[in-house]
Enzyme design. Sequence first.
Site, PDB file in Angstrom:
ATOM      1  N   PHE A 169       0.830  -1.202   0.000  1.00  0.00           N
ATOM      2  CA  PHE A 169       0.000   0.000   0.000  1.00  0.00           C
ATOM      3  C   PHE A 169       0.868   1.258   0.000  1.00  0.00           C
ATOM      4  CE2 PHE A 169      -2.667   3.293   1.908  1.00  0.00           C
ATOM      5  CZ  PHE A 169      -3.846   3.147   1.183  1.00  0.00           C
ATOM      6  N   GLU A 170       2.040   1.193   0.610  1.00  0.00           N
ATOM      7  CA  GLU A 170       2.926   2.354   0.725  1.00  0.00           C
ATOM      8  C   GLU A 170       3.830   2.555  -0.492  1.00  0.00           C
ATOM      9  OE1 GLU A 170       1.181   1.280   4.381  1.00  0.00           O
ATOM     10  OE2 GLU A 170       2.586  -0.007   3.270  1.00  0.00           O
ATOM     11  N   VAL A 230       4.362  -7.888  -2.374  1.00  0.00           N
ATOM     12  CA  VAL A 230       3.648  -9.154  -2.386  1.00  0.00           C
ATOM     13  C   VAL A 230       2.346  -8.970  -1.622  1.00  0.00           C
ATOM     14  CG1 VAL A 230       3.714 -11.598  -1.780  1.00  0.00           C
ATOM     15  CG2 VAL A 230       5.848 -10.393  -2.257  1.00  0.00           C
ATOM     16  N   VAL A 231       1.243  -9.336  -2.248  1.00  0.00           N
ATOM     17  CA  VAL A 231      -0.041  -9.333  -1.569  1.00  0.00           C
ATOM     18  C   VAL A 231      -0.649 -10.717  -1.797  1.00  0.00           C
ATOM     19  CG1 VAL A 231      -2.244  -8.157  -1.262  1.00  0.00           C
ATOM     20  CG2 VAL A 231      -0.287  -6.881  -2.165  1.00  0.00           C
ATOM     21  N   VAL A 232      -0.910 -11.422  -0.696  1.00  0.00           N
ATOM     22  CA  VAL A 232      -1.473 -12.766  -0.770  1.00  0.00           C
ATOM     23  C   VAL A 232      -2.924 -12.709  -0.300  1.00  0.00           C
ATOM     24  CG1 VAL A 232      -1.287 -15.151   0.047  1.00  0.00           C
ATOM     25  CG2 VAL A 232       0.792 -13.820  -0.413  1.00  0.00           C
ATOM     26  N   HIS A 288      -9.607  -7.078   2.055  1.00  0.00           N
ATOM     27  CA  HIS A 288      -8.368  -6.305   2.195  1.00  0.00           C
ATOM     28  C   HIS A 288      -7.444  -6.509   0.990  1.00  0.00           C
ATOM     29  CE1 HIS A 288      -5.190  -4.219   4.371  1.00  0.00           C
ATOM     30  NE2 HIS A 288      -4.364  -5.198   4.054  1.00  0.00           N
ATOM     31  N   PHE A 329       6.655  -2.780 -12.624  1.00  0.00           N
ATOM     32  CA  PHE A 329       5.641  -3.296 -11.706  1.00  0.00           C
ATOM     33  C   PHE A 329       6.006  -4.710 -11.283  1.00  0.00           C
ATOM     34  CE2 PHE A 329       1.462  -5.070 -10.582  1.00  0.00           C
ATOM     35  CZ  PHE A 329       1.010  -4.096  -9.717  1.00  0.00           C
ATOM     36  N   ARG A 367       7.020 -17.185  -8.280  1.00  0.00           N
ATOM     37  CA  ARG A 367       7.281 -16.012  -9.118  1.00  0.00           C
ATOM     38  C   ARG A 367       8.439 -15.154  -8.595  1.00  0.00           C
ATOM     39  NH1 ARG A 367       2.169 -17.542  -9.313  1.00  0.00           N
ATOM     40  NH2 ARG A 367       0.953 -17.237 -11.201  1.00  0.00           N
TER      41      ARG A 367
END
Length: 166
Positions: free
Chosen positions: A58-59, A80-82, A88, A113, A127
């Site tokens: 987010f930052e 990384v967003v799991v 959320h 990105f 990945r």
Amino acid sequence: MSKHGAPTLTVEGRGVRVVVVAASWHAQVMDGLLDGTRRALADAGVTDVTEIRVPGSFELPVAASRAVAAGADAVVALGVVVRGGTPHFDYVCQAATMGLTDLSVRSGVPVGFGVLTCDDDAQAIDRAGLPGSHEDKGYEAAQAAVATVVALREALPDGDVAGRSR
């Protein structure tokens, strides 16, 4: 996941100033992404590299924005967003993606990105460019950012990638 159709890039990035902004969540995956990014930048001859660590994905947009304001030629954003059991995941992924996209389009500065948005830890590890991984998204993000700087400089030689006069 497929690398089918991926370009083979040879990048010469000497003189390109790159800022890497990296989230801190998921240390194992982030270590792999950072290692891949560092390898790609070294392979391209990029020596002017600054790394900034932020708490989470987010930052990333605010750190990337400050990097652009400070004169970066390119930014590589790593995170990384799991997916979990709440919305959320969707909010963080959308905020990071839109923030980084908006910054790149508004500023004219390429943003690589390297934010993984995965359903589970196994997808992220696959990945991250770790031993046994099938992809190295840190390497790819850095390579894409530098290649875009070079392409824009060649196509638009009277200014830098942000449209500022040299």
